[in-house]
Each structure stands twice: as C-alpha cells, then as structure tokens.
Design a protein around this motif. Structure first.
Motif, PDB file in Angstrom:
ATOM      1  N   ILE A  39       0.856  -1.184   0.000  1.00  0.00           N
ATOM      2  CA  ILE A  39       0.000   0.000   0.000  1.00  0.00           C
ATOM      3  C   ILE A  39       0.892   1.234   0.000  1.00  0.00           C
ATOM      4  O   ILE A  39       1.794   1.355   0.829  1.00  0.00           O
ATOM      5  N   TRP A  40       0.655   2.133  -0.949  1.00  0.00           N
ATOM      6  CA  TRP A  40       1.436   3.357  -1.102  1.00  0.00           C
ATOM      7  C   TRP A  40       0.508   4.563  -0.983  1.00  0.00           C
ATOM      8  O   TRP A  40      -0.512   4.630  -1.670  1.00  0.00           O
ATOM      9  N   THR A  41       0.874   5.513  -0.150  1.00  0.00           N
ATOM     10  CA  THR A  41       0.114   6.769  -0.085  1.00  0.00           C
ATOM     11  C   THR A  41       0.604   7.676  -1.211  1.00  0.00           C
ATOM     12  O   THR A  41       1.637   7.425  -1.840  1.00  0.00           O
ATOM     13  N   PHE A  42      -0.142   8.753  -1.446  1.00  0.00           N
ATOM     14  CA  PHE A  42       0.284   9.709  -2.467  1.00  0.00           C
ATOM     15  C   PHE A  42       1.660  10.274  -2.126  1.00  0.00           C
ATOM     16  O   PHE A  42       2.500  10.458  -3.009  1.00  0.00           O
ATOM     17  N   GLN A  43       1.910  10.552  -0.863  1.00  0.00           N
ATOM     18  CA  GLN A  43       3.201  11.101  -0.444  1.00  0.00           C
ATOM     19  C   GLN A  43       4.329  10.100  -0.695  1.00  0.00           C
ATOM     20  O   GLN A  43       5.379  10.450  -1.247  1.00  0.00           O
ATOM     21  N   GLN A  44       4.125   8.861  -0.310  1.00  0.00           N
ATOM     22  CA  GLN A  44       5.138   7.828  -0.519  1.00  0.00           C
ATOM     23  C   GLN A  44       5.397   7.613  -2.014  1.00  0.00           C
ATOM     24  O   GLN A  44       6.547   7.466  -2.434  1.00  0.00           O
ATOM     25  N   ALA A  45       4.325   7.598  -2.785  1.00  0.00           N
ATOM     26  CA  ALA A  45       4.461   7.406  -4.233  1.00  0.00           C
ATOM     27  C   ALA A  45       5.239   8.557  -4.855  1.00  0.00           C
ATOM     28  O   ALA A  45       6.133   8.339  -5.686  1.00  0.00           O
ATOM     29  N   ALA A  46       4.932   9.779  -4.464  1.00  0.00           N
ATOM     30  CA  ALA A  46       5.642  10.941  -4.998  1.00  0.00           C
ATOM     31  C   ALA A  46       7.124  10.885  -4.639  1.00  0.00           C
ATOM     32  O   ALA A  46       7.993  11.177  -5.483  1.00  0.00           O
ATOM     33  N   GLU A  47       7.439  10.506  -3.423  1.00  0.00           N
ATOM     34  CA  GLU A  47       8.837  10.405  -2.997  1.00  0.00           C
ATOM     35  C   GLU A  47       9.580   9.325  -3.791  1.00  0.00           C
ATOM     36  O   GLU A  47      10.728   9.521  -4.190  1.00  0.00           O
ATOM     37  N   GLU A  48       8.924   8.202  -4.015  1.00  0.00           N
ATOM     38  CA  GLU A  48       9.541   7.104  -4.764  1.00  0.00           C
ATOM     39  C   GLU A  48       9.801   7.522  -6.211  1.00  0.00           C
ATOM     40  O   GLU A  48      10.895   7.303  -6.750  1.00  0.00           O
ATOM     41  N   VAL A  49       8.820   8.134  -6.852  1.00  0.00           N
ATOM     42  CA  VAL A  49       8.988   8.585  -8.237  1.00  0.00           C
ATOM     43  C   VAL A  49      10.087   9.638  -8.319  1.00  0.00           C
ATOM     44  O   VAL A  49      10.936   9.603  -9.207  1.00  0.00           O
ATOM     45  N   ASN A  50      10.103  10.582  -7.386  1.00  0.00           N
ATOM     46  CA  ASN A  50      11.134  11.624  -7.401  1.00  0.00           C
ATOM     47  C   ASN A  50      12.530  11.052  -7.202  1.00  0.00           C
ATOM     48  O   ASN A  50      13.501  11.544  -7.781  1.00  0.00           O
ATOM     49  N   SER A  51      12.642   9.998  -6.417  1.00  0.00           N
ATOM     50  CA  SER A  51      13.930   9.337  -6.228  1.00  0.00           C
ATOM     51  C   SER A  51      14.409   8.719  -7.542  1.00  0.00           C
ATOM     52  O   SER A  51      15.571   8.867  -7.928  1.00  0.00           O
ATOM     53  N   TRP A  52      13.521   8.031  -8.235  1.00  0.00           N
ATOM     54  CA  TRP A  52      13.856   7.446  -9.537  1.00  0.00           C
ATOM     55  C   TRP A  52      14.194   8.540 -10.544  1.00  0.00           C
ATOM     56  O   TRP A  52      15.114   8.392 -11.354  1.00  0.00           O
ATOM     57  N   ARG A  53      13.441   9.631 -10.519  1.00  0.00           N
ATOM     58  CA  ARG A  53      13.695  10.740 -11.448  1.00  0.00           C
ATOM     59  C   ARG A  53      15.094  11.300 -11.260  1.00  0.00           C
ATOM     60  O   ARG A  53      15.795  11.582 -12.230  1.00  0.00           O
TER      61      ARG A  53
END
Length: 88
Positions: free
Chosen positions: A15-29
C-alpha cells in the motif's frame, strides 16, 4: 491528500500513499537525470510490481523512453530488437 492511498499492489498487498508514491517517483527521477537526458532510450528488466510502476512514471516525467522486455522470453526473440533500439 498526501496520506490517502494512491496505489495498492496485489498480490503482495503493498500500500502506497500519495506522499510515498511521490517520494519514490522523485527518487527514480533524480537517478534518471544523473545518467540520461530527454529522449534517451533505456532497457527495463523489472518484474511486474511497484518498482516497475514507479520507474515507468519517472521515465515518463523525465522524457526518457522505456524499452520493455519480458525476461521470460528467450533471448533469441528480443536480442534483434535490442540491437535496433538505440539504447543508452
């Protein structure tokens, strides 16, 4: 809202929250930005799941072109495509 559920991955029930998802995507970016530029083509060999999902979102956001290969296929089926794909 940052704490609301944005993604649920089955069957692992991640389960991913919007905040966790944004942090994960930004890390990959950030990682993509350090190695590639807009328009570069990259090979992706991830199993289906949250890692693949977030990496794909990061690619789209950075303008990096993902080249997806199903690793379950025999190499003889995807090797010719790799040589023509102009991958970085």
């Amino acid at each position: 809202h940052p704490s609301m559920v944005a993604l649920r991955v089955l069957p692992s029930n991640e389960i991913w929250t919007f905040q966790q998802a944004a942090e994960e995507v930004n890390s990959w970016r950030a990682g993509l930005r350090s190695k590639f530029k807009k328009g570069d083509r990259v090979l992706i060999l991830f199993q289906p799941g949250s890692t693949l999902f977030f990496f794909m979102l990061a690619c789209f956001a950075e303008g990096v072109v993902p080249f997806l290969v199903d690793p379950r296929l025999s190499r003889e089926h995807w090797r010719p495509s790799l040589s023509k794909a102009n991958l970085k």
